[in-house]
Design a protein around this motif. Structure first.
Motif, PDB file in Angstrom:
ATOM      1  N   TYR A 453       0.834  -1.206   0.000  1.00 33.88           N
ATOM      2  CA  TYR A 453       0.000   0.000   0.000  1.00 33.88           C
ATOM      3  C   TYR A 453       0.869   1.256   0.000  1.00 33.88           C
ATOM      4  O   TYR A 453       0.542   2.258  -0.639  1.00 33.88           O
ATOM      5  N   ALA A 454       2.001   1.216   0.722  1.00 29.99           N
ATOM      6  CA  ALA A 454       2.915   2.364   0.727  1.00 29.99           C
ATOM      7  C   ALA A 454       3.443   2.624  -0.681  1.00 29.99           C
ATOM      8  O   ALA A 454       3.473   3.771  -1.151  1.00 29.99           O
ATOM      9  N   ALA A 524       7.405   1.438   5.665  1.00 31.15           N
ATOM     10  CA  ALA A 524       6.026   1.709   5.264  1.00 31.15           C
ATOM     11  C   ALA A 524       5.275   2.411   6.389  1.00 31.15           C
ATOM     12  O   ALA A 524       4.492   3.341   6.142  1.00 31.15           O
ATOM     13  N   GLY A 525       5.529   1.999   7.635  1.00 35.39           N
ATOM     14  CA  GLY A 525       4.871   2.633   8.767  1.00 35.39           C
ATOM     15  C   GLY A 525       5.229   4.100   8.879  1.00 35.39           C
ATOM     16  O   GLY A 525       4.356   4.950   9.127  1.00 35.39           O
ATOM     17  N   VAL A 561      11.106   6.665  -1.160  1.00 33.04           N
ATOM     18  CA  VAL A 561      10.503   5.564  -0.409  1.00 33.04           C
ATOM     19  C   VAL A 561      10.155   4.413  -1.353  1.00 33.04           C
ATOM     20  O   VAL A 561      10.438   3.245  -1.077  1.00 33.04           O
ATOM     21  N   ALA A 562       9.553   4.750  -2.503  1.00 37.47           N
ATOM     22  CA  ALA A 562       9.169   3.719  -3.467  1.00 37.47           C
ATOM     23  C   ALA A 562      10.388   2.993  -4.009  1.00 37.47           C
ATOM     24  O   ALA A 562      10.350   1.775  -4.233  1.00 37.47           O
ATOM     25  N   VAL A 563      11.479   3.722  -4.223  1.00 39.91           N
ATOM     26  CA  VAL A 563      12.706   3.100  -4.750  1.00 39.91           C
ATOM     27  C   VAL A 563      13.231   2.048  -3.777  1.00 39.91           C
ATOM     28  O   VAL A 563      13.581   0.925  -4.177  1.00 39.91           O
ATOM     29  N   VAL A 564      13.287   2.388  -2.496  1.00 42.29           N
ATOM     30  CA  VAL A 564      13.827   1.454  -1.509  1.00 42.29           C
ATOM     31  C   VAL A 564      12.870   0.278  -1.294  1.00 42.29           C
ATOM     32  O   VAL A 564      13.305  -0.872  -1.162  1.00 42.29           O
ATOM     33  N   ILE A 565      11.563   0.550  -1.268  1.00 42.81           N
ATOM     34  CA  ILE A 565      10.605  -0.554  -1.153  1.00 42.81           C
ATOM     35  C   ILE A 565      10.751  -1.489  -2.341  1.00 42.81           C
ATOM     36  O   ILE A 565      10.752  -2.718  -2.192  1.00 42.81           O
ATOM     37  N   SER A 566      10.911  -0.912  -3.528  1.00 42.85           N
ATOM     38  CA  SER A 566      11.070  -1.730  -4.731  1.00 42.85           C
ATOM     39  C   SER A 566      12.333  -2.582  -4.647  1.00 42.85           C
ATOM     40  O   SER A 566      12.330  -3.770  -5.007  1.00 42.85           O
TER      41      SER A 566
END
Length: 581
Positions: A453-454, A524-525, A561-566
């Motif tokens: 979701y993040a 994500a939190g 944030v999206a780059v690291v989550i990816s």
């Protein structure tokens, strides 16, 4: 960029300067000096134990070392403050520009941000799954497959040269049982009633193999004695089962580099060569073992056997490699297999076993230690049981498998991404509850949803920016004025992003890919907390009406944030969600 490594280098430089000024004695080892997040974030951004670990060898009070070190660190432009706490811990706060620089690094490096050279190209063999080729993979194999594959990806990300390997257990009596079971399905395909005697494999998955045998042999095997058809049927059934297992692994997006056949060790001199290598070291002898614990003399008959002196390499007892009748024990081909790995030139070996192999750990480590003269470490990771739940009850058994829940049962229910992530939400040696209802739940309690979701929220922001005519491509965001990122909630996210390179190295060093899943949940939190604050404080929203420059700076944070989550999900083998449905 690894900010913790940079600040540690700053600390070491200050300590060396203290030595040159006579404030510290020469000859001290700084190997145990660490820089890490403090246990309580209220104490600062980073903490170092330098004064505590150097006090005894320096014959100084920790506080005296810490006071001098704090003054030197505070002189650096990156350090906002350096404060001594307790007996000599040193807490540091960093300037906001440092955290803004982290965002710049993430955007410029992309998913390579956090990639490490720690492994220095060392060759590591990761053997995992290695299920008997007698049936489809079950849920226990699923956990081992996900863990092993994620560990291999993590090690590759940390700079190791990784080989994923599957050991085909096709040399033992179980493949003869497979052949006899498949033959009964062959009889069934020819219109006869199968006789699934006790000890044979009853699963329906053998029906297609029986039909394939009929297609190849017709009815020509029906009247032949077992001695004439056993080898052909065994080879045919084993090949078909391995095709099925490869398909099962593909359902989880697991690809092996090497499939090694146990059968290739027999009759080729490889077992004899491995044992001769141990014999030359004086580790093979003829002897009689003590009776196993719990056995009485009436239950046990002493027999002379060929033994491996595994106690010389840390095992509890010596282990038999040849039975009194001259046949090999199960341990002998395993020794030969690991000898093959050693001779292939790997710098380190990792075996991923099920929990039922716990008794094999010490003997296998002893064998590899002996075969490599202690030069090739072997780490054995045991994966504990998975307990399946649905509708508040244990999940029903699979009829197709006969007596267990298959990998495909799980993937068909929830998909490969959810399966993989959930399998990594516990440390490998802890039992895992897999609740089919909860893993699809859209709530914070479901870590899969929470992390995805993040990422999906970031993608939605970028889409809305494009609709509003605000440039949000990577080049534009990388050039944004990141000085506008200065609110504490925003900097908290940047701090968490700064931990990623350090986390990668710790997880790789400890062989614990679950740490990546835990980190992503925490990141994500922090991101969701910032998003929610924007509901009450419009200045924290990622899109600012009439202010594209500020919007781009805030979107740069979101994009980071999206780059690291990816990157993290890539290690876990999970596809990042572009939107939630």
């Amino acid at each position: 960029m690894n900010l913790f490594s940079e600040i540690r280098a700053l600390v070491l430089g200050a300590l060396q300067q203290m030595q040159s000024e006579g404030a510290l004695p020469e000859g001290l080892s700084f190997d145990n000096v660490a820089v890490e997040p403090p246990r309580d974030p209220a104490h600062g951004d980073m903490a170092t134990n330098a004064a505590m670990v150097l006090a005894k060898p320096a014959k100084m009070k920790p506080r005296d070392i810490a006071d001098t070190l704090a003054a030197k660190l505070a002189a650096d432009d990156r350090i906002a403050s350096a404060e001594v706490a307790g007996p000599g811990f040193l807490n540091m706060r960093l300037e906001p520009s440092v955290w803004q620089g982290v965002l710049s690094s993430v955007l410029s490096e992309g998913t390579d941000y956090g990639r490490s050279t720690m492994g220095q190209g060392q060759r590591i063999n990761v053997e995992f799954v290695s299920a008997n080729p007698t049936g489809p993979l079950h849920v226990g194999h699923t956990r081992g497959a996900v863990f092993g594959d994620a560990l291999a990806s993590l090690l590759a990300y940390a700079g190791y040269d990784v080989t994923r390997e599957y050991y085909i257990n096709d040399g033992g009596a179980q493949v003869d049982v497979l052949a006899r079971s498949a033959y009964e399905r062959y009889r069934e395909a020819n219109g006869l009633s199968p006789e699934i005697a006790e000890g044979l494999y009853p699963g329906d998955y053998l029906i297609p193999i029986g039909e394939a045998l009929k297609e190849k042999y017709g009815d020509s095997l029906l009247d032949k004695p077992e001695s004439e058809w056993l080898e052909d049927v065994r080879n045919f059934a084993t090949d078909r089962m391995m095709d099925l297992i490869r398909e099962d692994l593909a359902q989880l997006n697991v690809r092996m580099d090497v499939f090694f056949s146990e059968k290739s060790l027999y009759g080729t001199g490889k077992i004899e060569a491995a044992l001769e290598a141990l014999n030359e070291k004086g580790l093979i002898y003829e002897g009689v073992l003590e009776p196993p614990k719990g056995k009485t003399p009436e239950d046990w008959e002493p027999r002379e056997q060929t033994l491996f002196r595994s106690t010389a390499h840390g095992d509890d007892v010596d282990r038999p490699v040849k039975k009194s009748d001259g046949s090999w024990t199960y341990f002998a081909p395993d020794i030969a297999y690991h000898y093959d790995k050693v001779t292939r030139g790997f710098d380190a070996l990792i075996d991923v076993f099920g929990a039922d192999h716990g008794g094999y750990v010490k003997r296998m480590k002893a064998a590899v230690s002996a075969l490599s003269d202690g030069k090739v470490p072997l780490d054995i990771k045991l994966t504990q049981l998975v307990k399946l739940w649905k509708n508040g009850e244990p999940f029903k058994m699979s009829k197709r498998a006969g007596n267990f829940v298959t990998l495909r049962d799980v993937v068909d229910q929830v998909g490969p991404d959810v399966t993989r992530f959930v399998m990594l939400t516990r440390k490998n040696d802890a039992t895992l509850d897999f609740d089919f209802d909860k893993v699809l739940e859209q709530s914070r309690e479901n870590p899969v949803f929470y992390v995805q979701y993040a990422h999906a929220r970031v993608m939605s922001v970028l889409r809305r920016a494009a609709e509003a005519g605000i440039a949000a491509d990577e080049a534009t965001l990388a050039a944004a004025d990141l000085g506008k990122i200065n609110h504490e909630a925003e900097l908290a996210v940047a701090r968490k992003l700064a931990e990623w390179p350090r986390l990668v190295e710790i997880a790789a060093r400890t062989h614990e890919p679950h740490r990546v899943a835990f980190y992503l949940y925490e990141l994500a939190g922090d991101f969701h907390a910032l998003w929610n604050k924007g509901n009450d404080d419009p200045s924290l929203r990622f899109l600012q009406d009439g202010d594209p420059a500020t919007s781009q700076a805030k979107m740069a944070l979101a994009r980071a944030v999206a780059v690291v989550i990816s990157a993290g999900l890539g290690i876990l083998g999970v596809t990042p969600a572009q939107e939630m449905r």
